[in-house]
Design a protein around this motif. Sequence first.
Motif, short mmCIF file in Angstrom:
data_model
loop_
_atom_site.label_atom_id
_atom_site.label_comp_id
_atom_site.label_asym_id
_atom_site.label_seq_id
_atom_site.Cartn_x
_atom_site.Cartn_y
_atom_site.Cartn_z
N PHE A 147 91.31 67.66 125.03
CA PHE A 147 90.69 68.44 126.10
C PHE A 147 91.56 68.51 127.34
O PHE A 147 91.36 69.35 128.20
CB PHE A 147 89.29 67.89 126.44
CG PHE A 147 89.29 66.58 127.19
CD1 PHE A 147 89.40 65.38 126.51
CD2 PHE A 147 89.17 66.55 128.57
CE1 PHE A 147 89.40 64.16 127.18
CE2 PHE A 147 89.16 65.34 129.26
CZ PHE A 147 89.28 64.15 128.56
N GLY A 201 94.88 69.02 127.22
CA GLY A 201 96.03 69.89 127.01
C GLY A 201 96.11 70.42 125.60
O GLY A 201 96.03 69.64 124.65
N THR A 202 96.26 71.74 125.47
CA THR A 202 96.48 72.34 124.16
C THR A 202 97.91 72.06 123.70
O THR A 202 98.75 71.61 124.50
CB THR A 202 96.29 73.85 124.23
OG1 THR A 202 97.22 74.37 125.20
CG2 THR A 202 94.87 74.23 124.65
N VAL A 235 83.64 63.33 123.89
CA VAL A 235 84.86 62.65 123.44
C VAL A 235 85.47 61.76 124.51
O VAL A 235 86.42 61.03 124.23
CB VAL A 235 85.94 63.67 122.96
CG1 VAL A 235 85.42 64.47 121.79
CG2 VAL A 235 86.38 64.57 124.09
N TRP A 253 97.79 76.09 135.39
CA TRP A 253 99.02 76.63 134.79
C TRP A 253 98.73 77.96 134.12
O TRP A 253 99.47 78.94 134.29
CB TRP A 253 99.58 75.63 133.78
CG TRP A 253 100.81 76.07 133.08
CD1 TRP A 253 102.08 76.05 133.56
CD2 TRP A 253 100.89 76.60 131.74
NE1 TRP A 253 102.96 76.53 132.61
CE2 TRP A 253 102.26 76.87 131.49
CE3 TRP A 253 99.95 76.85 130.75
CZ2 TRP A 253 102.69 77.39 130.26
CZ3 TRP A 253 100.38 77.37 129.54
CH2 TRP A 253 101.74 77.64 129.31
N GLU A 272 96.21 72.29 133.04
CA GLU A 272 96.38 73.45 132.16
C GLU A 272 95.66 74.67 132.68
O GLU A 272 96.16 75.80 132.58
CB GLU A 272 95.91 73.13 130.73
CG GLU A 272 96.14 74.32 129.80
CD GLU A 272 96.10 73.99 128.33
OE1 GLU A 272 95.85 72.82 127.97
OE2 GLU A 272 96.33 74.92 127.52
N TYR A 296 100.46 74.18 125.68
CA TYR A 296 100.67 73.69 127.04
C TYR A 296 101.54 72.45 127.03
O TYR A 296 102.47 72.30 127.82
CB TYR A 296 99.32 73.41 127.71
CG TYR A 296 99.43 72.82 129.09
CD1 TYR A 296 98.95 71.55 129.37
CD2 TYR A 296 100.03 73.54 130.12
CE1 TYR A 296 99.07 71.01 130.64
CE2 TYR A 296 100.15 73.01 131.40
CZ TYR A 296 99.66 71.74 131.65
OH TYR A 296 99.78 71.21 132.90
N ALA A 319 83.76 66.24 128.16
CA ALA A 319 84.40 67.03 127.11
C ALA A 319 83.78 66.71 125.76
O ALA A 319 83.36 65.58 125.51
CB ALA A 319 85.90 66.73 127.09
N ILE A 344 99.30 63.46 130.80
CA ILE A 344 99.07 64.37 129.68
C ILE A 344 100.36 64.41 128.87
O ILE A 344 100.36 64.27 127.65
CB ILE A 344 98.67 65.76 130.20
CG1 ILE A 344 97.39 65.65 131.03
CG2 ILE A 344 98.51 66.75 129.05
CD1 ILE A 344 97.04 66.89 131.81
N GLU A 353 85.25 65.86 134.04
CA GLU A 353 84.56 66.79 133.15
C GLU A 353 84.08 66.03 131.92
O GLU A 353 84.73 65.11 131.43
CB GLU A 353 85.47 67.95 132.72
CG GLU A 353 86.69 67.56 131.92
CD GLU A 353 87.58 68.75 131.57
OE1 GLU A 353 88.79 68.68 131.78
OE2 GLU A 353 87.04 69.76 131.05
#
Lengths: 245, 964
Positions: A217, A219-220, B886, B958, B955, A223, B878, A177, B876
């Motif tokens: 999707f 990681g924003t 995607v 986290w 994420e 983040y 997405a 990521i 997943e």
Amino acid sequence: MITQYHRPFTLDDAVAILARPDAIVLAGGTSINADPDRAPKTAVDVQALDLAGIELEGGMVRIGATSRLQDLVDSALVPVVLRDLARREAPNTIRNMATLGGTIGASDPESELLAGLLAFDTRVTLARSGSSTEHALADVLADRSILNGAIITAVTVPSGGEAAVDRVSRTPMDRPIVAAVAHRSGDTVRLAMTGVSAGPTVVDPDNVADLDPPADFRGTADYRRNLAEVLAQRVLADVTGGEAS
Amino acid sequence: MTITLTVNGAKVELSCKPQDSLRAVLRGAGYYSVRFGSETGETGAAAVLVDGVLISADLMLAAQADGHEIETVEGMSSPGNLHPIQEAFIETGAIQSGYSTPAMILAAKALIAANPDPTEDDVRDAFSGILDRETGYLRPVHAVLRAAAVMRGDDPESVDVAFLDPLTSGAASDQDVTALSTIAPKVVPSVDVPDTRIVGHAEVKVDAIKLVKGNPAFTDDVVASGTLVAKVLYSPHANARIVDIDDSAAAALPGVRAVLHHGNVARVRYASGGQSYPNPLPYDQVSFDNRVRFVGDRVAAVAADTEEIALAAIDLIDVTYEVLPAVFDENEAILDGAPVIHDEPDMEGAHDASHNLVHHIQAETGDVADGFAAAAHVFEQTCRVHQVQQTPIEPHIAIAAWDSDERLVITSSTQVPFHVRRMVAPLLGLPVKQIRIIKPRIGGGFGVKQEMLIEDIVGHLTIATGRPVRLELTREEEFISSRTRHPQTITFKTGVDAAGKITAQDMHVVANTGAYGTHGLTVQMVTGLRGLSSYNSPIKRFDCKVAYTNIPVPGAYRGYGAPQALYALETHMEDIAAELGMDAIEFRRLNWAVAGDPLDIAPQLGEGDQDASVMPMITSCGLEEAVAQGIRAIDWDRRNDPAWREPADRPNIRRGLGFAMAMHGTAIPGLDMGGASLKINDDGSFNLLVGATDLGTGSDTILAQIAAEVVGVGTDDIIVYSSDTDMTPFDVGAYASSTTYISGMATKRAAELVRAQIIDRAVLMLGVDADSIDLHDGKAWSTDGQSVTLEQIALSTLHQEGQHQIMADASYVSPESPPPYAAQFAEVEVDIETGQVTVERLVMAVDCGVPINPLTSVGQVEGGLVQALGYGHCEEMAYDADGRMVNAAFGPYKIYRADEMPEIEAILVQTLEPSGPFGAKAIAEIPKDAVAPAMRNAIANATGVRIANIPFTPERVWQALQDA
């Protein structure tokens, strides 16, 4: 879609065919042959050009452009961190086909290996009709048009210095990521990262907090920025012997 | 252009086009072991050796290979013999469907040639480019180590079944289990289980030879010349009306033989889920509609002479859409004002289509309000489980053709050939008797092929063109346009008394069945059944709304509602235990349902014809032993050691162990039925014809073992053929973990009838009473020492005296569904600065009754654990804001590779299930049920954080750490 296939035996012949508007360099083929685009293209297969080989020359490692990624993994001359990044770049079936030159040409936005090469301040040698030029990898990745009509013949990296890499990914061998690679040569430290920009990029160690990462999707932006700070600190500490910048 | 390849030592000249892949050219030249997995090369199903090096032939142009040496698995052996690597794969139990086995064997060959003494890491790296959904990679990796040892002349590790001393029988044991071979199937025997000769042994798979040699066996391996290529046009919009389709340019393209869409195909209502008659409502699909309801929905289909022409024709179909607003979330879809997804007047059977409410399932055993009133504590929590895809390495593929009798023959990679025949008939306007469905070998299914998905398309196109037509989904289409797991929002509410005993359980679900109903009713019924059966509660309630949305369509996926339910349940129970200050296992033990307890919600949530006056009871349960075995295997006490959880030398890491219990079902009582037919041949061998569909699970082998046990021969004397609607008896097909139990019992009964006929002739030939005759080792033996071979009996009955064919058939449907049990344990590491979770170890101890074949059983567990791991950790689907997936490719959709696997371990705990053939229960789906909650509970042990939703991507973890 490849509608014409050529396998020239000399660089001059290769560059001549490459001048055609729909011509592309075909190295391993792992990128090009996976592309669903059906527009006709002319392939210039470089396998017969004898551009492989890894040599040590005056503190620099010269890697022939058609060296497979697995050749880097197997070579004791290539810096350890880059060997590891080459191994992680793709599974073995693809490592056995994909070339270093092709990896640069394909310019995968998530390539950890390209980030590693950026951290090592890599130079890229290009051949055109009758001439050969050398460029910083960073310049080639920033402006792909430098590659138009040219064939990558070699890649050069320093053989010494300290390097460290860290990453966050969903599973141990997943594409990262965010990944961070640091290389120190004397007092010069270079930091490069993936996942924080449109592609692998050199990052100023003092400006990690200012990064504006793209989101997806996995990681924003927030983040990724957080990861960038954590990972940058870790790899910089590793190469400076514990003194984080 | 013309190229020259040296293939397996022989120079071959082939003509090809510049754009042809090496895979296509090799297959065209008859090398069927080189297989399709994806258009972007990650699966490795097309791996071959080029100049001794393993590469993906789907990513290399044939032109690039010109002048080089190619090796495929066909070159590694000749008829009648096997290469040591092939033998090792067979002995180790490393083959499930066998679709990617040739690639693995070539990877092994290249590795051992370069390195005769590879480490396990070397082997895993050699397999890094070969994706497998079936084995967990464990046995294939050890097969390579075994082959290397044998080729070096060293002793390989043992593959014999390892019997573990029971830990809960009261007797002490000093057995050192750490010294056991990693791949010896581990079985904890039960004293109740009688000895058998063939059943219960690690017999070699009956289909191993063809799989390990890459012999033609899969749907795409037999393609007649002149077969047209079909392609489908899919919707780019999540919700739209088709205002107009102009197919004129497409139809006019030279080489295009048919273009089909709603304008020229009869509108016949159906539901595509592969299930028994009558298919559950709603019937909300037609072959081609004038409406699209998800990105990837079917719009039109084309048949053409080549793939290129078909793709060009797809591009020329001009569709005018009226785009409509879309809704993707199940909770939003059922609110007033949400876009109505099914407003067609001829739609049948949704509960309230105007609110996108497909079903409202309700079941209760009392009034939960009473139970909560009696509780000392009431706990409630909500979670959401997400959408994942089955990703079999072989995608959907079907070939239709008229045979010489002008019957339509469809060869399809399907789990449900008989359902497909019945369901496709009205769509095609043909009677069932004019259709034949053939199921060859399947490269993985996991439920996605429990569907009549594309057989109507190839049928329509063959009828329209008169020609054979082949349709194979691309990997992207397999992700988007086939089927997936059902996402759900689940709320559990549980009341407990002061001692920790449950007083009431209330389960509330809103499920997302996407654009079409298919399995939407029965998956969610299983959710309620599994969510409310594991634990005793005097009062239970299940309330489930099933919603239409505009996402790609959920259907059947191994586990079938249970993984969702057990994730919610086992995290809920974990948290209750923590709130009560009770041990996680002790709290569950106080409440779990074991032998002698009722399955009291089952009568209301069963699909079949059951006697309502009979309360189903649990008749076999090895849960305590499974828990004890798992506790030892994972070293459970570390969970309470703070120094282990927070390693001093790695300050950003936390470690944890987690547990989850699973109870599953075995077949659908009163519904699932299978038939078997057995006949003797002149040499004393038998043909066993079954409708059961082996999709790599090993069911052909299991059924052969059962028949062999009864008639007293070895499995190599049972020739299994499955399955074919003309040639084999009916069977519902491979789903609901039914094959061993239902098809196995049918096989056992048919074999018992054949046994009686054999004994009748032996009586005449030996002059003794039937009671004094036993069958084994290919003979009939009498207690006075005489014997006669089955060959002699066959020749006598077929040719010589009182001539008749010794044969029998039988069917079986069961009134009960005895539950298998599993104790699942997980070990994780969490990086608290980044949220990255690394799964270190998974252990599952399973009670599946008597495993008919311990080798294939542990293979099922090992493969299932990896899919379950993906569900909890990294897989997943997405989407963007418009409902477009995607990450419809391997890589972005992440499944585990061989070189990143945690340690996985399966332990089989025997019990004797009285209703099962030789004591068997099911094992196929339970491995999917408990990994995600065990992981979540391990993360909680490691960090103190209780995460609600899956998957545990960095994420999410986290963020949970930040929020704590």
